[in-house]
Enzyme design. Structure first.
Site, PDB file in Angstrom:
ATOM      1  N   THR A 383       0.891  -1.169   0.000  1.00 34.77           N
ATOM      2  CA  THR A 383       0.000   0.000   0.000  1.00 34.77           C
ATOM      3  C   THR A 383       0.919   1.206   0.000  1.00 34.77           C
ATOM      4  O   THR A 383       2.125   1.052   0.131  1.00 34.77           O
ATOM      5  CB  THR A 383      -0.909  -0.041   1.264  1.00 34.77           C
ATOM      6  OG1 THR A 383      -1.860  -1.078   1.082  1.00 34.77           O
ATOM      7  CG2 THR A 383      -1.656   1.246   1.553  1.00 34.77           C
ATOM      8  N   SER A 454     -11.480  -1.165   6.121  1.00 31.20           N
ATOM      9  CA  SER A 454     -10.064  -0.851   5.908  1.00 31.20           C
ATOM     10  C   SER A 454      -9.421  -0.408   7.220  1.00 31.20           C
ATOM     11  O   SER A 454     -10.118  -0.062   8.183  1.00 31.20           O
ATOM     12  CB  SER A 454      -9.964   0.286   4.886  1.00 31.20           C
ATOM     13  OG  SER A 454      -8.644   0.722   4.733  1.00 31.20           O
TER      14      SER A 454
HETATM   15  O1  DON Z   1      -7.346  -1.306   3.521  1.00 34.63           O
HETATM   16  C1  DON Z   1      -6.570  -1.883   4.268  1.00 34.63           C
HETATM   17  O2  DON Z   1      -6.563  -1.734   5.468  1.00 34.63           O
HETATM   18  C2  DON Z   1      -5.536  -2.803   3.659  1.00 34.63           C
HETATM   19  N1  DON Z   1      -6.014  -3.369   2.447  1.00 34.63           N
HETATM   20  C3  DON Z   1      -4.256  -2.065   3.470  1.00 34.63           C
HETATM   21  C4  DON Z   1      -3.176  -3.013   3.027  1.00 34.63           C
HETATM   22  C5  DON Z   1      -1.845  -2.577   3.445  1.00 34.63           C
HETATM   23  O3  DON Z   1      -1.643  -1.548   4.037  1.00 34.63           O
HETATM   24  C6  DON Z   1      -0.742  -3.481   3.137  1.00 34.63           C
HETATM   25  N2  DON Z   1       0.512  -2.851   3.500  1.00 34.63           N
HETATM   26  N3  DON Z   1       1.576  -3.093   3.707  1.00 34.63           N
END
Ligand code: DON
Length: 573
Positions: A383, A454
């Site tokens: 992300t 999320s």
């Molecule tokens: O929306 C969310 O909380 C997750 N899909 C975010 C994923 C994420 O931050 C992965 N990171 N390292």
């Protein structure tokens, strides 16, 4: 806080906001201070995970754009140079601050489930979830929100046209960018997945071979798609691009329809505002769990006059507050348009006061003694976050994602668009965990057109010290990371802006009942004190997060760009 100081490479660029001072700036690196001629990307208050994306945003600011124009440019550029993290095929949240009206708005561009999605989508004949289906391939992808967010920002808040703000990203996609260690590492993680899907293999491999450091990756199809979006003709949701994506997903065995794309909409929501220690923390509302979990954590800590406590008691209290905040994430939270979480209750001081009463100052609570939930939900590994402050004081904090590294692993047809795997953020099956082992229940169950819950938490902090725009990737750990950074930032004692992004991290998410800590970061006494109170302390296999913050001290016309040393310039990438 007592922890081991890391001596990893860390860089803070001081950015001058006032035009008259624009040509002086100071770089601190490895403790050495030196002066240098200002460069395009060093003179603006943008913190992002990739220098090419930061440069794209800076260029837009220099061309007369505002923070929202720059946010469009940075978003689009990140999708090109960090394709494993975010992109047109994903979603995200933008927290905006308008200097003139002093208002804040939260733009929810989270993906939506296709209309044909249902609770049984990922279950086998025995009712057991098959995690691979929600993490990889055609059923994993939800309807993307980023293109709608770009249109929304452009239509309502920006000064320049999409043709101008998307230009840097189009150039990066067309001319290519130099592959860096983070790209190589992310491909390594999911090589098998990417090679399963011909489209992805042809884009992210170099004639079938893995890209090497420094080689140039070009994405001509993505350049064309961005050029199409730059015409602002809504081809993504209503035209040629929509048809191409739906045809591709259907042929691959997925369930998207044209009407799913047509009905996608960005939502403007009221941010969660938390008063803590005479500061205002402005952060993400549902469908991010970040704001409500943080509200409970900060309110509980306030009950204990957090900053007056000893260091070891502070850590114990933070862990106990996290345990309770994440417990309520699992019990109540989901898309507010579907699940009716008691938002006012969860964000109230009175509720936190009640929850705080169950905390024993000397002993860890057993998570299983807290109210239970039914089933488990899933999270990914990549992300991205960026923060921007412009000369007028407009701000953006945005966290964007396609969920796991390279999302579903599928590039839709000839669009160059890598599709997310955010269906995996729903509670998929009863009693089944995943990499992050977050628990959830029906509030986050799959329903047609619903947004998955999320943890992404773009945040502003306003206090006597100044303004902080902050956020990070990191799945379930995003919330705990932001909490620790805000606590450091608001500490009335000695203050180091560098520590806000570099400080060692620990995390508790209710279940599994353990305190995860970063390796090589905390001294033995710190760990022993936690264990003595009954906490199960586990060292995680690597450091986590990639926080990107902009800090503007109150009294100065100057902002600091704070990049997490774990990011591109650091050892953990
Ligand atoms: O929306 C969310 O909380 C997750 N899909 C975010 C994923 C994420 O931050 C992965 N990171 N390292």
């Amino acid at each position: 806080m007592s922890y081991i100081k890391t001596h990893k490479k860390h860089c803070i660029v001081r950015v001058v906001r006032s035009v008259t001072l624009f040509f002086t700036f100071v770089v601190w690196s490895l403790g050495v201070t030196f002066f240098s001629q200002a460069q395009a990307s060093d003179t603006c208050a943008i913190a992002s995970a990739h220098p090419d994306a930061t440069a794209a945003g800076c260029k837009i600011l220099q061309n007369g754009g505002n923070a929202f124009d720059a946010a469009i440019a940075v978003t689009a550029a990140l999708g090109v140079v960090e394709p494993y993290s975010s992109g047109l095929g994903g979603g995200g949240f933008y927290l905006l601050h308008f200097a003139e009206s002093e208002k804040n708005v939260f733009i929810d561009a989270r993906e939506m489930a296709p209309g044909l999605a249902s609770e049984s989508l990922y279950l086998d004949e025995l009712g057991k979830a098959v995690p691979q289906r929600s993490r990889e391939g055609p059923l994993a992808a939800a309807i993307p929100g980023i293109p709608a967010a770009l249109q929304h920002l452009s239509k309502h808040y920006s000064k320049l046209s999409l043709a101008e703000t998307l230009r840097p990203a189009i150039k990066l996609a067309h001319d290519g960018f130099a592959v860096d260690p983070r790209f190589v590492r992310a491909v390594g993680w999911v090589e098998k997945r990417l090679r399963k899907f011909a489209g992805a293999e042809s884009v992210f491999f170099n004639a079938g071979e893995a890209f090497e450091l420094g080689q140039i990756l070009k994405q001509p199809q993505l350049a064309e798609t961005l050029t199409e979006l730059a015409k602002d003709n809504d081809s993504f949701y209503h035209g040629k691009l929509a048809r191409e994506m739906v045809n591709f997903v259907s042929a691959a065995g997925g369930n998207w329809t044209l009407s799913d794309l047509e009905r996608y909409e960005v939502k403007e929501r009221e941010p969660v505002v938390i008063n803590f220690n005479e500061a205002r923390i402005i952060t993400a509302p549902l469908p991010s769990s970040g704001g409500l979990v943080m509200a409970q954590i900060f309110h509980i800590l306030d009950e204990f006059s957090y900053y007056t406590q000893s260091s070891s008691t502070q850590t114990h209290l933070v862990v106990e507050a996290m345990r309770r905040g994440y417990n309520d994430r699992a019990r109540f939270m989901g898309d507010p348009d579907y699940a009716n979480a008691p938002v006012h209750l969860l964000s109230s001081v009175a509720y936190a006061r009640k929850r705080a009463k169950s905390i024993d100052i000397n002993h860890a609570t057993d998570s299983l003694s807290l109210p239970t939930v039914f089933d488990l939900s899933l999270e990914g590994e990549e992300t991205t976050h960026f923060s921007i402050v412009d000369d007028d004081g407009n701000r953006v904090a945005a966290t964007l994602s396609i969920n796991g590294p390279f999302g579903s692993g599928m590039v839709a047809g000839d669009t160059g668009i890598l599709l997310n795997n955010h269906m995996d953020d729903f509670s998929i099956g009863i009693g089944q965990g995943n990499a992050y082992q977050l628990v959830g229940n029906r509030a986050n169950g799959i329903e047609a057109h619903k947004r998955p819950l999320s943890s992404m938490s773009p945040t502003f902090v306003e206090s006597d010290r100044g303004i902080l725009a902050i956020g990070s990737p990191g799945g379930s750990r995003i919330i705990s990371m932001v909490v620790l950074s805000v606590l450091e930032y608001l500490d009335p004692g000695e203050f180091s802006s560098e520590a806000v992004v570099s400080l060692p991290r620990y995390h508790h998410q209710y279940l599994p009942d353990r305190v995860q800590i970063e390796p090589d970061s905390f001294d033995n006494d710190w760990v022993a004190e936690l264990k003595q109170r009954g906490h199960n302390v586990q060292v995680y296999r690597r450091k986590w997060g990639n926080m990107q913050a902009v800090y503007c001290p109150k009294s100065e016309q100057i902002c600091e760009v704070l990049n997490d040393p774990r990011g591109r310039e650091g050892v953990v990438f």
